[in-house]
Design an enzyme around this catalytic site. Sequence first.
Site, PDB file in Angstrom:
ATOM      1  N   ASP A   1       0.846  -1.205   0.063  1.00  0.00           N
ATOM      2  CA  ASP A   1      -0.039  -0.003   0.051  1.00  0.00           C
ATOM      3  C   ASP A   1       0.742   1.231   0.108  1.00  0.00           C
ATOM      4  O   ASP A   1       1.761   1.337   0.652  1.00  0.00           O
ATOM      5  CB  ASP A   1      -0.730  -0.116   1.250  1.00  0.00           C
ATOM      6  CG  ASP A   1      -2.022   1.012   1.281  1.00  0.00           C
ATOM      7  OD1 ASP A   1      -2.811   1.255   0.110  1.00  0.00           O
ATOM      8  OD2 ASP A   1      -1.814   1.981   2.288  1.00  0.00           O
TER       9      ASP A   1
ATOM     10  N   GLU B   1       1.734  -0.408  -5.357  1.00  0.00           N
ATOM     11  CA  GLU B   1       0.776   0.589  -5.419  1.00  0.00           C
ATOM     12  C   GLU B   1       1.393   1.883  -5.148  1.00  0.00           C
ATOM     13  O   GLU B   1       1.795   2.493  -4.296  1.00  0.00           O
ATOM     14  CB  GLU B   1      -0.413   0.478  -4.261  1.00  0.00           C
ATOM     15  CG  GLU B   1      -1.526   1.516  -4.735  1.00  0.00           C
ATOM     16  CD  GLU B   1      -2.170   2.188  -3.289  1.00  0.00           C
ATOM     17  OE1 GLU B   1      -3.360   2.537  -3.789  1.00  0.00           O
ATOM     18  OE2 GLU B   1      -1.601   2.188  -2.414  1.00  0.00           O
TER      19      GLU B   1
END
Length: 576
Positions: A226, A297
């Site tokens: 993330d 990401e």
Amino acid sequence: MTARTTSPAPAAPDAPSAGAPAPWWRSAVIYQVYPRSFADSDGDGVGDLPGITSRLPYLRELGVDALWISPFYRSPMADAGYDVADYRDIDPVFGTLDDADALLARAHELGLRVIIDLVPNHTSDEHVWFREALAAAPGSPARERYVFRDGKGPDGAEPPNNWRSVFGGPAWTRTTDPDGRPGQWYLHLFDSRQPDLNWRNPEVVEEFESILRFWLDRGVDGFRVDVAHSLIKVADLPDWDERAVMAGGADDESAHTNLGPMWDQEEVHEIYRGWRQVLDSYNPGGDPADDRILCAEAWLPSISRTMRFVRSDEMHQAFNFHFLDTAWRAEDLRAVVDESLGEAAKVGAPTTWVLSNHDVVRHASRLGLPPGTRRPNGIAAEDPQPNPVLGLHRARAATALMLALPGSAYLYNGEELGLPDHTALPHSVRQDPAFARTRGEETGRDGCRVPLPWVAGAPAYGFSDADLSWLPQPQVYGPLAADRQLGVPGSTLELYRTLLRLRRELGLGTGTLSWLDGYDPSVLALTITPAEGRPVTVLANLGDDPVALPEGLEVLVSSGRLEDGAVPSDVTVWLA
């Protein structure tokens, strides 16, 4: 028509040599499971790990290679689990560690790999480290795990700098000392309950390498990382006059091009080189079938910047958000495909392709807006509404194009059913912190996170045995339920199943792309040539006029109905 091959740059050392088996992840189709919304096994209205396990045969029959599960860790759920209180335990709403082990075992039994989310930029404010930091004095080792600073002004009453949160409002919150007096400030690029870690602290580095090993020992096949580009901030935390932006939602087109002092700092790559060494140690024989992988990401202003994360000693994959953000125009799509393949080839990596995820409006809704419309961060009832018929028509065509392309592809749970966003959610039920922190200026991401419909006539459309779902489902989900589409010719579910079967059988993920000349600029015409087997021709008609099918080729699959031997507008067809 004539073919013109896109010439890639020379392969870097990470690319497989000729004749060697390609690592599984270079062409894998990976299905994102948002656990709160996938399947509820215990009737509380929230999806859970046993629910996922019960639906694994569905994913196997769908034809994907792996699943990526969004966070299931122990969390107060201030940001739907992206605020982690304990990285080594499962939140009770999702189950237990035994449930996680059972899911991994069943997935591997079915030939599915499992990738889990890892959230390294920040923890929850309920993490034991942050509680220790609040109880400790300024300058203490406990506070050095996070980004604490004294405030400005005579009483320290002003934030240390002018940074703003991605979710709106200031990126700093002031603490209260144990004696009740105002204390230092801590940084949070996201919600105030998500304090940023200090990745210049070796203790933080060591802790996350230990977390990687904890889950690798349990059998996970990789990690989706993330906000992978955010860990390191410029050391002196200089003022920056713009708002930190991710995943759309900005007021201007420069949002993703103006990198501030909190994004994509050079030192972040050294962190991932260390992680890669940890993962590689779990495959000492170098068997490409046993690779454990990292996927970044990283919302960055250029594909070339993104590809720096997948150099041979760093991550394996990075999401291609530039493809996701590209307008439904042939010239734009052709350009992003060429650039993606070219930049990936420079570092010997595959590119990835993605159209939807838990942070963006589903592409069945997004493509129902006029081409060139800036991608909204959520759609509310009072906003201009997408054309649902046109949106689904284009979404099917876009997916058929995407799944033909060389590389790896990511699917978001429910897109195989053609699910749209819930664009009429009452504001009273919204849970995205972006909605609250911007006082409704940003609608947020709840519309794409609504629980899935499995059985049209069942309570909660089969998501839960009880008539409960943590976000309300729109009525349109009933006719789109999986049981209404399974085995029905022409349904979106059957289209996905056919596309995935043919992609695997024909080896398209590891093929070479050649553009075909002689077509109107509004048509994407290409050939994918696999390492073995016959070439596949793909025609995607983004123009207004039908396009004649080439002679001598058989239609393998079409995203929509053909008209008198021609491909109508907003339809993609595969031929061989």
